[in-house]
Design a protein around this motif. Sequence first.
Motif, PDB file in Angstrom:
ATOM      1  N   ALA A 277      46.264  43.057  49.785  1.00  7.41           N
ATOM      2  CA  ALA A 277      45.680  42.047  49.586  1.00  7.41           C
ATOM      3  C   ALA A 277      44.825  41.694  50.920  1.00  7.41           C
ATOM      4  CB  ALA A 277      46.819  40.806  49.399  1.00  7.41           C
ATOM      5  N   ALA A 278      43.665  41.195  50.882  1.00  3.80           N
ATOM      6  CA  ALA A 278      42.913  40.844  51.908  1.00  3.80           C
ATOM      7  C   ALA A 278      42.495  39.428  51.927  1.00  3.80           C
ATOM      8  CB  ALA A 278      41.798  41.865  52.227  1.00  3.80           C
ATOM      9  N   PRO A 279      41.872  38.931  53.138  1.00  2.78           N
ATOM     10  CA  PRO A 279      41.417  37.494  53.055  1.00  2.78           C
ATOM     11  C   PRO A 279      40.386  37.236  52.119  1.00  2.78           C
ATOM     12  CG  PRO A 279      41.748  38.406  55.285  1.00  2.78           C
ATOM     13  CD  PRO A 279      42.013  39.244  54.482  1.00  2.78           C
ATOM     14  N   GLY A 280      40.519  36.359  51.128  1.00  3.98           N
ATOM     15  CA  GLY A 280      39.374  36.159  50.177  1.00  3.98           C
ATOM     16  C   GLY A 280      39.130  34.644  49.848  1.00  3.98           C
ATOM     17  N   GLY A 298      37.173  35.139  47.090  1.00  2.00           N
ATOM     18  CA  GLY A 298      37.111  35.785  45.832  1.00  2.00           C
ATOM     19  C   GLY A 298      37.703  37.150  45.929  1.00  2.00           C
ATOM     20  N   VAL A 299      37.736  37.815  44.909  1.00  5.44           N
ATOM     21  CA  VAL A 299      38.171  39.482  45.032  1.00  5.44           C
ATOM     22  C   VAL A 299      37.191  40.316  45.700  1.00  5.44           C
ATOM     23  CG1 VAL A 299      39.227  41.071  43.718  1.00  5.44           C
ATOM     24  CG2 VAL A 299      39.526  38.964  42.856  1.00  5.44           C
ATOM     25  N   ALA A 300      35.941  40.134  45.593  1.00  4.32           N
ATOM     26  CA  ALA A 300      34.724  40.925  46.059  1.00  4.32           C
ATOM     27  C   ALA A 300      35.054  40.924  47.742  1.00  4.32           C
ATOM     28  CB  ALA A 300      33.494  40.430  45.473  1.00  4.32           C
ATOM     29  N   VAL A 301      35.344  39.611  48.130  1.00  8.00           N
ATOM     30  CA  VAL A 301      35.278  39.514  49.771  1.00  8.00           C
ATOM     31  C   VAL A 301      36.479  40.219  50.207  1.00  8.00           C
ATOM     32  CG1 VAL A 301      35.882  37.765  51.540  1.00  8.00           C
ATOM     33  CG2 VAL A 301      34.120  37.237  49.574  1.00  8.00           C
TER      34      VAL A 301
END
Length: 423
Positions: A277-280, A298-301
């Motif tokens: 998981a990463a900042p989104g 979002g998920v792309a971010v």
Amino acid sequence: MRPPERRTTGRPRTARLLYGASLAAALVVPLAFAPAQAAPVPRTPAADGAKGQELPGMPTALDPRAEAVACTPASKEQAKKQDWSRQRLDLDRLHRHTTGSGVTVALISTGVDPGAEGLDGRVTAQGQAADDCVGQGTFLAGLIAGTGGPTPRLAGVAPGAKILALRGTDRRGQPDPALVTAAVRAATTAEADVIAVAVALPRKDRALTRAVAEARKAGAVVVAAATPEPPSRGSAEEMPSRTYWPAGEPGVLTVADMLPAGARPDGALPTEGIDLAAPGAGVVSGGPRGKGHYLGGGVAVATAYAAGAAAAVRATHPEASADAVVRRLTATAYPADIPQLDAYAAVTTVLGDAAPPAAGAERAADPVAVRDTSDTDRATGRAVLFVLLGSAGVLSLLWAGFALTRARARGWRPAGAGTPDQG
């Protein structure tokens, strides 16, 4: 199962600040997803006080029902502060170790403007990828390899890396399996070190499966969005969990988005097998038109952030295989229900022979947030020293009192005090 022990080079982190709700008050921007609508894009107020700045939202796609395509307009606002996501990933300290120089990241999204602020001279766009009408691809490129332009603290994870822009969508931002497959093959032919697929497809495609396998065989680290963006708020809650592609392909690093407290956003599409998981949410970056900043999420971010971290690892550990890079990113992730990307640790950690936690292994119950603790480290060191010195002083006094009592019991008297009567 406990995660493998980690030993870091450089300045050790003697403490990690655990905070969740308190971090939200420090955000430059609020935690809200940019709407997937055509221009004009609504302006979103910042969360830095009553007089906080406002930033326009970066859409993930344009309205497919609109008769004419209205590209995302230029932002006239510039962010003044570093947002929470960069603090969370320790980017200021990371850049003291590496900027990702010498690494090429292929970004498969809506395209990238080669002349965008902070990306000059480091973007190669194939085909129609130089035309980024939506703007999201350029936004993501800034998170991967942007220098931040006049605002260096808004730089991406690997500001020295190069971007190979490839279109995986139509001009409105709608993903296309044939375009994604062709883009993966083009990235492999160009010998990209990292391939970031910022779109997710609902069905498995045989040609895409072969393309991803060929990319991995060629040595590329393939990072993919775990899910598409949810179609609307609340609609994802009733949808069953499923796998999306190419995230579901073997060996692909699958990434999901998270809020500052570590949880996935409300309404996120359910899926399994997420690696990181990463900042989104509430993330600031540039766009294809003008020099202003936008607010996106979002998920792309999250995928862009993970791809940037992979580039930083490849630059620091050029001898590492693609599988070793993925292992490093997952083994150094902060333990939680979904391991949370730690870009600084991924680059600086000296890994032992221990394997990363197995899938489904027990992890920390409560997600935590991590930020740059350089000042805290120094303060903590001083506090520990004072505590040790104080404890030593107390122990010395206690020991002296005990020794004096025992000595008097045996008839000892200080010099010059005379002798007791023997009567």
